[in-house]
Design a protein around this motif. Structure first.
Motif, PDB file in Angstrom:
ATOM      1  N   ARG A  74       0.827  -1.210   0.000  1.00 27.44           N
ATOM      2  CA  ARG A  74       0.000   0.000   0.000  1.00 27.44           C
ATOM      3  C   ARG A  74       0.866   1.267   0.000  1.00 27.44           C
ATOM      4  N   ASP A  77       2.691   4.056  -4.366  1.00 27.02           N
ATOM      5  CA  ASP A  77       1.593   4.798  -4.987  1.00 27.02           C
ATOM      6  C   ASP A  77       0.830   3.974  -6.007  1.00 27.02           C
ATOM      7  N   ASP A  78       1.593   3.237  -6.815  1.00 24.87           N
ATOM      8  CA  ASP A  78       0.930   2.525  -7.912  1.00 24.87           C
ATOM      9  C   ASP A  78       0.166   1.300  -7.428  1.00 24.87           C
ATOM     10  N   SER A  80      -1.745   1.435  -4.445  1.00 16.80           N
ATOM     11  CA  SER A  80      -2.634   1.807  -3.351  1.00 16.80           C
ATOM     12  C   SER A  80      -4.038   1.229  -3.538  1.00 16.80           C
ATOM     13  N   ALA A  81      -4.369   0.872  -4.756  1.00 19.33           N
ATOM     14  CA  ALA A  81      -5.702   0.316  -4.993  1.00 19.33           C
ATOM     15  C   ALA A  81      -5.654  -1.142  -5.401  1.00 19.33           C
ATOM     16  N   MET A  82      -4.493  -1.738  -5.270  1.00 18.80           N
ATOM     17  CA  MET A  82      -4.347  -3.154  -5.623  1.00 18.80           C
ATOM     18  C   MET A  82      -5.252  -4.009  -4.739  1.00 18.80           C
ATOM     19  N   GLY A 103      -5.242  -2.440   5.548  1.00 13.34           N
ATOM     20  CA  GLY A 103      -5.440  -2.064   4.152  1.00 13.34           C
ATOM     21  C   GLY A 103      -5.832  -3.210   3.238  1.00 13.34           C
ATOM     22  N   ALA A 104      -6.271  -4.327   3.829  1.00 15.16           N
ATOM     23  CA  ALA A 104      -6.689  -5.442   2.993  1.00 15.16           C
ATOM     24  C   ALA A 104      -8.049  -5.152   2.356  1.00 15.16           C
TER      25      ALA A 104
END
Lengths: 130, 739
Positions: A74, A77-78, A80-82, A103-104
């Protein structure tokens, strides 16, 4: 185009089962043995221009555990939405809170059911073919 | 070939279990030695945890149950609520033992005696008081197979009588900001709803701020979805499982309910019940959970054959940030496994085949050498030097192949540490178990077959070898007995030693016992060593009464024959008051050995090189006659008895003089030596061992057979065995005149 999934688990058995279940569902699985190794594999996938569409991670692992791994992913930056699914034996409620705090995206309780796993992946990553 | 991948994974799970149990054992040993580093504790915890995880995957209930409760107690140490005292660690060792048993039983599909399991569990639970009871209850929920299963439960709904109004679901869904930051994506959820049936989606823009005020990361729109479906609300709720608490969600059943479906009222997943971090978000985002529900009547769903409504497309997708399209780098090493060596799992059968092929190669090379020699090709020719290289390569290949099967004896040693724990507890002695050389590698097939004899010897050391605690104190020794197990490579063989610091063999008792049992005639004078060797006689037991441990129907005679079956030997040395040591000497592999090819009585024989300490030619001046039939040879101030190999094997009668004969000096494990007389030494080389046991049973003095370069079969001797049987028939032990 099939979804690429990175699965991180220190148990060889679980890795084998995940690989099998994911491949049978038409995904392209990649596995890693712990959090640090997971970051390395993730890096490689990104470098190869084939970043994963979703990540599945265990919690209890040597060197870097699942929480540390999610934090590290997380932090980029690239990513953060994974979509990141936690795969754990921990009890549901406690797990949801802890996993979410780190952040899961979602959680799956071991032993996992392949059907449910695939559905969960589709739920967080969208259907590859659609 | 991989016909059933799950069966393969299951098999590899049990291999993984062995590894995990090994690291658990290591970790506990480290803790026992005072290393309570958090990582050491973590390693133990993870080992049990991983076993539980895998066991769950295969529905191994017993294993999951035990591992879970064990893990729970370990967790107490991990988080510092429980002290890792010696007693606690001792209990963990027992837990590890039980875990080992359950793993075995699960693998072999056997049932286990639950008494031990429950006893250990009881003790473990006692450590943490009542806590475990709760855990246990929770466990029922967690680990009952798929209690949380989200598979469609469609039995009732399918069976239910279908009536007038098509059933359906109405879902209102409004994501909060956290939903997006956790990597969730409403678009995928809405798409997932399509699996349930025909859906109609309406976007709720009521919360949408002016464009200038729009924060893309915050959920500003909601959706109302109606689905024509027989599915239950739970199935729709499942789609939103991961965002429970991160959204406003209501799900209602619509249409005429079928009789017998009790859950009419809509379930509302109340966004922010138990998650502390969510409330501000949800309330800050949208003050009201849309209070004006769209007329529910609008739900009569479109006929199923209508074109699928596209799932909500205008989704603000802040989540879908562009993935870093990094330059496709030249990194192709994908498996940079962190530090661990890459390994391959191979079927043992394939290795067996390779070992056999290498054996054939060695034989073939011997034949080729012989042909070259017979053809009279000079030694410096291209053929000869090529052959020389071929020889070296063959040897390298053979060694590499043997290395594939080589394994450290560690797992075996760990099993022995358990035997010590159990047997010392059983006889009420306090025993320290010390191991050394556990990284020593031996052929896997040898290791497996060592387990039983070693178990027996370790038990013996604890039961018979060590004195009772009172006995030790009376003898001025420390109360704790010490049993030491070591392994080491010695001249191409592996030597295992089981040593105790007990009272030593009571030779008077042993001899009296043997006489009483009629194993030896009374009153015959015997050397200490001969008396010690009586222990190996069938039917001998030193225990005054058969104790639980020794009364297992296995005697040292069985131990010895199983060691001999491995091409090994076992010897005893004992000192009164100091202790007893059993030495096992074994070949590293059961496939190939370095041998001395000799001729005796016109027969070609092979003597393992490892047992020969030197060779010499007999001179008359060195020889002495002792009594009637025994001749000695003097070798550097030491007299060594001579044994005529050809005579001993029955090829011919004894010679009048052995002058000029070749002698192989054989060193025995107990450091005594014998001189084996042969007619001539032919050559020294590798031979492939072909077992005779299956066809001929055990023949004293003969270890195996081999195929020579000329295609003939030659016997491989076991010189120590040959000498021992000669010695016992003459009651003529080696003499050490030099002291």
């Amino acid at each position: 185009m099939s979804l690429k999934i990175l699965a991180v688990d220190d148990s060889r058995t679980i890795r084998d089962m995940l690989k099998l279940a994911l491949a049978q569902a038409g995904f392209e699985p990649q596995v890693a043995e712990d959090g640090l190794h997971g970051l390395e594999v993730l890096e490689d996938m990104v470098d190869d221009g084939t970043p994963p569409d979703a990540i599945i991670t265990d919690i209890n692992m040597p060197r870097m555990d699942g929480f540390g791994f999610i934090d590290a992913v997380r932090a980029r930056d690239d990513h953060s939405a994974m979509p990141i699914l936690v795969l754990s034996t921990e009890s549901a409620d406690e797990l949801k809170a802890r996993a979410r705090a780190s952040g899961a995206t979602g959680w799956i309780v071991k032993p996992f059911d392949p059907v449910k796993l695939v559905r969960a992946i589709n739920m967080v990553a969208g259907k590859g073919a659609a | 070939m991989p016909n059933d991948p799950m069966a393969e994974i299951r098999a590899s799970f049990f291999i993984e279990c062995e590894e995990l149990l090994e690291s658990l054992q290591d970790g506990l040993t480290a803790m026992d030695d005072g290393d309570t580093d958090s990582e050491t504790i973590n390693v133990c915890f993870r080992a049990v945890h991983s076993i539980k995880g895998g066991a769950g995957a295969f529905g191994l209930e017993d294993l999951v149950r035990f591992a879970h409760r064990f893990e729970t107690v370990m967790d107490e140490i991990r988080n510092g609520r429980l002290e890792p005292t010696r007693d606690t660690i001792a209990l963990f060792f027992r837990g590890a033992d039980v875990l080992y048993d359950i793993v075995r039983a699960s693998r072999d599909g056997e049932s286990l005696d639950t008494a031990t399991t429950e006893a250990v569990l009881g003790d473990l639970e006692a450590l943490v008081g009542g806590v475990i009871e709760e855990e246990e209850a929770e466990e029922e929920i967690d680990f009952a197979p798929m209690t949380l299963s989200l598979d469609p439960i469609d039995d009732d709904s399918a069976d239910a009588p279908v009536e007038a109004t098509p059933p359906g679901l109405l879902i209102r869904f409004h994501p909060a900001a956290e939903l997006f930051s956790s990597g969730n994506e409403p678009r995928h959820m809405l798409a997932a709803l399509r699996d349930l049936g025909e859906i109609t989606t309406t976007c709720d823009f009521s919360m949408l701020p002016a464009l200038a005020d729009l924060v893309p990361e915050e959920g500003s729109i909601g959706w109302e979805v109606s689905i024509a479906t027989n599915a239950k609300k739970e199935e729709a709720a499942e789609v939103f499982e991961f965002v429970d608490g991160l959204c406003e969600l209501s799900i209602e059943a619509t249409g005429t309910p079928s009789a017998g479906l009790p859950d009419l009222d809509s379930i509302v997943i109340p966004g922010t019940v138990d998650d502390g971090e969510a409330p501000e978000a949800a309330s800050g985002e949208e003050p009201e959970p849309d209070p004006e529900p769209e007329p529910v009547a609008a739900t009569p769903t479109p006929p199923p054959e209508a074109a699928p409504t596209p799932a909500a497309k205008p989704v603000p997708a802040p989540a879908a940030k562009p993935q870093a399209a990094a330059p496709a780098g030249g990194k192709d090493s994908k498996q940079a496994a962190g530090g661990a060596k890459a390994t391959v799992r191979v079927d043992l059968d394939r290795i067996e085949r390779l070992v056999n092929l290498v054996g054939e190669l060695v034989i073939n090379q011997a034949m080729l050498s012989q042909s070259v020699a017979e053809a009279g090709i000079p030694a410096n020719s291209a053929v000869s030097s090529g052959l020389e290289e071929f020889l070296q390569l063959t040897r390298d290949i053979q060694e590499s192949v043997m290395m594939i099967r080589a394994q450290p004896v560690k797992s075996l040693f760990q099993r022995m540490s358990r035997i010590v724990r159990e047997s010392s507890a059983m006889v009420g002695k306090s025993v320290r178990f010390i191991t050394d050389g556990e990284q020593t590698e031996i052929d896997k097939t040898v290791i497996e077959r060592l387990a039983d004899p070693l178990t027996h010897m370790v038990r013996n050391a604890v039961d018979h070898g060590l004195e009772t605690t009172e006995g030790r104190i009376a003898a001025g020794k420390p109360a704790d007995g010490v049993v030491t197990l070591t392994a080491a490579h010695k001249s191409g063989r592996v030597v295992l030693e089981i040593k105790d610091d007990g009272g030593g063999i009571n030779r008077e008792v042993v001899k009296a016992k043997a006489e009483e049992k009629g194993l030896i005639p009374p009153g015959v004078p015997m050397s200490d060593q001969e008396i010690d060797n009586l222990l190996f006689l069938p039917g001998f037991s030193t225990a005054k009464e058969v104790s639980d441990l020794s009364g297992r129907g296995v005697g040292m005679d069985v131990v010895r024959s199983s060691i001999q079956a491995l091409g090994g030997r076992v010897t005893i040395t004992s000192e009164p008051g100091i202790g007893t040591t059993f030495s096992i000497s074994l070949p590293l592999t059961l496939a190939v050995l370095d041998g001395m090819v000799v001729e005796a009585g016109g027969e070609i024989l092979v003597v393992p090189l490892g047992s020969i300490s030197e060779t010499l030619t007999l001179q008359a001046s060195d020889m002495e006659q002792l009594g009637a039939g025994t001749q000695l040879v003097r070798i550097r101030e030491e007299f060594v008895p001579i044994l005529d190999m050809a005579e001993k094997l029955g090829f011919r009668s004894p010679l009048a003089s052995y002058e000029g004969s070749s002698v192989l000096l054989i060193a025995m494990e107990d450091n005594t030596r014998s001189a084996l007389v042969v007619d001539r030494i032919v050559e020294q080389r590798q031979v492939v061992i072909k077992g005779l046991q299956e066809s001929y049973g055990r023949i004293p003095g003969i270890a195996a057979a081999t195929i020579l370069g000329n295609g003939r079969i030659a016997l491989i001797l076991d010189p120590a065995d040959l000498i021992a049987s000669a010695g016992s028939s003459r009651t003529m032990p080696a003499l050490d005149l030099a002291g």
